[in-house]
Design an enzyme around this catalytic site. Structure first.
Site, PDB file in Angstrom:
ATOM      1  N   GLY A  19       0.777  -1.235   0.000  1.00 30.81           N
ATOM      2  CA  GLY A  19       0.000   0.000   0.000  1.00 30.81           C
ATOM      3  C   GLY A  19       0.808   1.285   0.000  1.00 30.81           C
ATOM      4  CG  ASP A  60      -1.321   1.712   3.133  1.00 32.09           C
ATOM      5  OD1 ASP A  60      -1.128   1.374   4.319  1.00 32.09           O
ATOM      6  OD2 ASP A  60      -1.904   0.969   2.320  1.00 32.09           O
ATOM      7  CG  ASP A 109      -8.355   0.277   9.702  1.00 28.63           C
ATOM      8  OD1 ASP A 109      -9.130   0.901  10.441  1.00 28.63           O
ATOM      9  OD2 ASP A 109      -8.727  -0.692   9.027  1.00 28.63           O
ATOM     10  CE  LYS A 166      -9.704   3.250   7.032  1.00 30.92           C
ATOM     11  NZ  LYS A 166     -10.286   1.930   6.847  1.00 30.92           N
ATOM     12  CB  VAL A 193      -9.898   5.510   1.703  1.00 34.99           C
ATOM     13  CG1 VAL A 193     -10.832   6.353   2.553  1.00 34.99           C
ATOM     14  CG2 VAL A 193      -8.695   5.075   2.540  1.00 34.99           C
ATOM     15  CG  ASP A 208      -5.456  -3.349  -1.915  1.00 35.94           C
ATOM     16  OD1 ASP A 208      -5.036  -2.890  -0.840  1.00 35.94           O
ATOM     17  OD2 ASP A 208      -5.893  -4.506  -2.034  1.00 35.94           O
TER      18      ASP A 208
HETATM   19  P1  IMP Z   1      -4.212  -1.979  10.423  1.00 32.58           P
HETATM   20  O1  IMP Z   1      -3.256  -3.090  10.767  1.00 32.58           O
HETATM   21  O2  IMP Z   1      -5.628  -2.329  10.740  1.00 32.58           O
HETATM   22  O3  IMP Z   1      -3.818  -0.626  10.955  1.00 32.58           O
HETATM   23  O4  IMP Z   1      -4.263  -1.941   8.862  1.00 32.58           O
HETATM   24  C1  IMP Z   1      -3.383  -1.307   8.129  1.00 32.58           C
HETATM   25  C2  IMP Z   1      -3.266  -1.892   6.750  1.00 32.58           C
HETATM   26  O5  IMP Z   1      -4.522  -2.331   6.218  1.00 32.58           O
HETATM   27  C3  IMP Z   1      -2.808  -0.768   5.876  1.00 32.58           C
HETATM   28  O6  IMP Z   1      -1.412  -0.828   5.739  1.00 32.58           O
HETATM   29  C4  IMP Z   1      -3.547  -0.993   4.583  1.00 32.58           C
HETATM   30  O7  IMP Z   1      -2.745  -1.770   3.729  1.00 32.58           O
HETATM   31  C5  IMP Z   1      -4.772  -1.768   4.957  1.00 32.58           C
HETATM   32  N1  IMP Z   1      -5.944  -0.853   5.071  1.00 32.58           N
HETATM   33  C6  IMP Z   1      -6.488  -0.349   6.194  1.00 32.58           C
HETATM   34  N2  IMP Z   1      -7.538   0.447   5.937  1.00 32.58           N
HETATM   35  C7  IMP Z   1      -7.642   0.487   4.583  1.00 32.58           C
HETATM   36  C8  IMP Z   1      -8.537   1.171   3.695  1.00 32.58           C
HETATM   37  O8  IMP Z   1      -9.444   1.928   4.058  1.00 32.58           O
HETATM   38  N3  IMP Z   1      -8.313   0.955   2.368  1.00 32.58           N
HETATM   39  C9  IMP Z   1      -7.329   0.148   1.892  1.00 32.58           C
HETATM   40  N4  IMP Z   1      -6.470  -0.495   2.698  1.00 32.58           N
HETATM   41  C10 IMP Z   1      -6.634  -0.338   4.034  1.00 32.58           C
HETATM   42 MG    MG Z   2      -0.543  -1.918   4.041  1.00 35.16          MG
END
Ligand code: IMP
Ligand code: MG
Length: 197
Positions: free
Chosen positions: A49, A108, A111, A139, A161, A167
């Site tokens: 990403g 990227d 979340d 986010k 997004v 993606d």
């Molecule tokens: P986390 O581990 O939940 O913080 O997720 C982070 C990873 O999930 C990011 O590096 C993104 O690759 C993917 N991701 C999280 N939210 C989104 C989104 O809204 N769109 C696309 N990819 C996302």
């Molecule tokens: Mg990622």
């Protein structure tokens, strides 16, 4: 592909302008700690990403720098909520020791924070001189506040997004803006939920 866009959240001009600002901050912060010698930095982008973000960011950094790739995935296929971070060991080509190095971890989007926490822990074990984290998007969710990040380009609403590297089902990375997608494009995400294994 253009027909799948619901709304443009961040334009390409806004992204470019903000990346130039971030690059100035990163350079200034590094110069503060390395005032006596030419600052060097290693950027570690989390694939896939952050591919486009890091490509644009490094071209704004007037520093001696290296890039080492790390792959961690948490949104398999057409999922729109995280399944927990999994380090794909085969794609992790980070030196066993980072002693003496200034590391900038780049992702990227923040979340749930699982991905960044996993990456930060893994890199901290390798004892870098400094470890900073930079994300393109954060986010607007309470959990994201507990994850230490040093540089955030944009805060976004808690929606799925895509574009500018991000993606959905491995598509839309090539959109130059950050967008939301029409609901008919997103398949129902009915298994496990956000913090699933
Ligand atoms: P986390 O581990 O939940 O913080 O997720 C982070 C990873 O999930 C990011 O590096 C993104 O690759 C993917 N991701 C999280 N939210 C989104 C989104 O809204 N769109 C696309 N990819 C996302
Ligand atoms: Mg990622």
């Amino acid at each position: 592909m253009q027909g799948d866009i619901e709304k443009v959240l961040i334009t390409r001009q806004a992204i470019a302008q903000r990346i130039a600002e971030l690059a100035r901050d990163i350079t200034r912060d590094l110069q503060k700690v390395e005032s006596d010698r030419a600052p060097q930095i290693t950027l570690i982008p989390i694939l896939t990403g952050s591919l486009i973000f890091v490509a644009d960011l490094i071209r704004e950094l007037p520093l001696r720098l290296q890039v080492k790739l790390m792959s961690i995935s948490s949104y398999p296929g057409a999922a729109t909520s995280s399944r927990g971070a999994q380090v794909e060991a085969a794609l992790t080509r980070i030196p066993a020791s980072l002693v003496g190095q200034h590391i900038l971890l780049v992702d990227d989007i923040l979340d749930t924070g699982h991905t960044l926490r996993t990456a930060q822990a893994l890199l901290a074990q390798r004892r870098p001189q400094s470890l900073r984290t930079c994300v393109l998007l954060r986010k607007n969710r309470p959990e994201t506040r507990d994850v230490p990040v040093d540089y955030v380009a944009f805060e976004v609403p808690d929606e799925f997004v895509a574009g500018y590297g991000l993606d959905y089902d491995d598509y839309y990375r090539n959109l130059p803006e950050i967008v939301t997608l029409k609901s008919h494009v997103l398949k129902p995400d009915n298994d496990m939920g956000r913090n699933g294994a």
